[in-house]
Design an enzyme around this catalytic site. Structure first.
Site, short mmCIF file in Angstrom:
data_model
loop_
_atom_site.label_atom_id
_atom_site.label_comp_id
_atom_site.label_asym_id
_atom_site.label_seq_id
_atom_site.Cartn_x
_atom_site.Cartn_y
_atom_site.Cartn_z
N CYS A 142 0.90 -1.35 0.05
CA CYS A 142 -0.10 0.12 -0.07
C CYS A 142 0.82 1.45 -0.07
CB CYS A 142 -1.02 0.14 1.24
SG CYS A 142 -2.51 1.05 0.95
N LYS A 163 -12.13 8.22 -1.42
CA LYS A 163 -11.19 6.87 -1.12
C LYS A 163 -11.45 5.77 -1.76
CE LYS A 163 -9.81 4.76 3.50
NZ LYS A 163 -9.95 4.69 4.92
N SER A 191 -7.44 0.33 0.75
CA SER A 191 -8.02 1.15 1.51
C SER A 191 -6.97 2.35 1.54
CB SER A 191 -7.99 0.68 2.89
OG SER A 191 -8.54 1.65 3.99
N HIS A 234 -4.57 -4.81 0.32
CA HIS A 234 -4.17 -5.23 1.85
C HIS A 234 -4.72 -6.80 1.95
CE1 HIS A 234 -2.54 -1.76 3.88
NE2 HIS A 234 -3.70 -1.15 3.22
N GLU A 236 -3.37 -9.02 3.47
CA GLU A 236 -3.08 -9.20 4.90
C GLU A 236 -4.16 -9.21 5.84
OE1 GLU A 236 -2.08 -5.14 5.19
OE2 GLU A 236 -2.01 -6.50 3.69
N ARG A 248 -14.84 3.05 12.31
CA ARG A 248 -14.00 3.88 13.03
C ARG A 248 -14.10 5.47 12.18
NH1 ARG A 248 -8.27 3.15 10.89
NH2 ARG A 248 -9.30 4.33 9.13
#
Length: 328
Positions: A142, A163, A191, A234, A236, A248
């Protein structure tokens, strides 16, 4: 084979929860071959959560893998105790004479900043230079993929209006050991608030674009010998990581939309799509097996000369591993 981890990094209950098996000191001494040495440069704020995510995907059923955790000493972490960092992590000064089969740089929530504004940019550049000379293959995730492309090739990123957030489908552009076994169209979580334009990367003949799409920019890029791997997604992440990020951001009143193609229905209370996890596991396995294991020299002290010449006279890790397995 289980992982070789810093002693005390994870409790036995947490290792069991994450399905990670750790080699103890007795079993380490019984290994017939040296373990692959992989360093994780952890740039994420919540370092302990990130540790668990990457250790899980690097845990390999065949190859013994020794993990070193690396930090940037010039940055004061806000979400991880200094005691944890000093006990379990190494600094650049502590690894400057080391050699590694692989190194992984995590992402970081820094895409809205110019690189030169980041307080540890000078140290990060030193780590990037270290990796180029002392590591067989380096994987950038990323934001670090963007930072590395900028440092090595002068390729800039661009801020996006909305985003890049969700699960995105990609079509394989070229054959590569890294994406071998993946479906022709595969998925990955993303992200981030920035992207790297495909045209910028394509202007560098030493780079290969393995996956890209107009609304996210490039997703997987390598140099010609895969010693540098730039992955913008991502893989992972845990299944619910994007969900937690969404909640969040909502709690912080940020301008955020539902992650795309993530919930199997309307709204965040629906089931979550998880069909990208298999692709992620295969990607990390390919990096360990088909890039590092097949190419790195068995004697790590020869790595610099091996990198420069890819000498056939430098015994590969794979050949020595096979010989030792025949003897057992």
């Amino acid at each position: 084979m289980p992982l070789i981890l810093p002693e005390g990094l994870m409790s036995e209950s947490l290792l069991e929860e994450e399905a990670i098996e750790r080699l103890d000191s007795t079993k380490i001494r019984q290994l017939a071959v040296r373990p692959l040495k992989v360093a994780i440069v952890n740039l994420m704020p919540n370092k302990e959560e990130t540790e668990r995510q990457f250790l899980k995907v690097l845990s390999d059923p065949v190859l013994p893998v020794q993990i070193d955790l690396v930090r940037v000493a010039s940055h004061k972490a806000k979400n991880t105790s200094q005691q944890h960092l000093e006990h379990f992590y190494k600094s650049l000064a502590e690894i400057k004479n080391a050699k590694y089969d692989g190194m992984l740089f995590t992402g970081a929530p820094l895409e809205l900043l110019d690189y030169e504004e980041i307080d540890y940019w000078s140290e990060l550049k030193e780590l990037l230079d270290f990796a180029k000379e002392n590591v067989y293959s380096t994987l950038f995730i990323c934001w670090s993929a963007q930072a590395a492309l900028y440092h090595y090739y002068g390729i800039k990123n661009s801020i996006v209006d909305q985003k890049i957030f969700g699960i995105y489908d990609y079509e394989k552009r070229e054959d590569s050991k890294l994406v071998e076994g993946l479906d022709q169209v595969f998925s990955a979580p993303h992200s981030r608030w920035s992207c790297v334009d495909e045209g910028e990367v394509a202007s560098h003949p030493e780079l290969k674009i393995l996956a890209s799409r107009p609304d996210t920019g490039v997703s997987i890029v390598t140099n010609q010998d895969s010693r540098q791997v730039f992955s913008f997604g991502h893989w992972e992440y845990n299944i619910d990581t994007l969900h937690k990020e969404y909640e969040r951001d909502l709690a912080e009143n940020k301008d955020i939309q539902l992650p795309k193609n993530y919930y199997l229905g309307d709204g965040s209370q629906q089931k979550i799509r998880d069909d990208w996890k298999e692709s992620g596991s295969l990607f990390f396995s390919n990096w360990l097996h088909d890039i590092i294991y097949q190419g790195t020299p068995y004697d790590l002290e020869n790595i610099t000369a091996h990198i420069e010449s890819e000498s056939a006279n430098s015994q590969s890790y794979a050949s020595q591993f096979a010989k030792e397995n025949e003897r057992i």
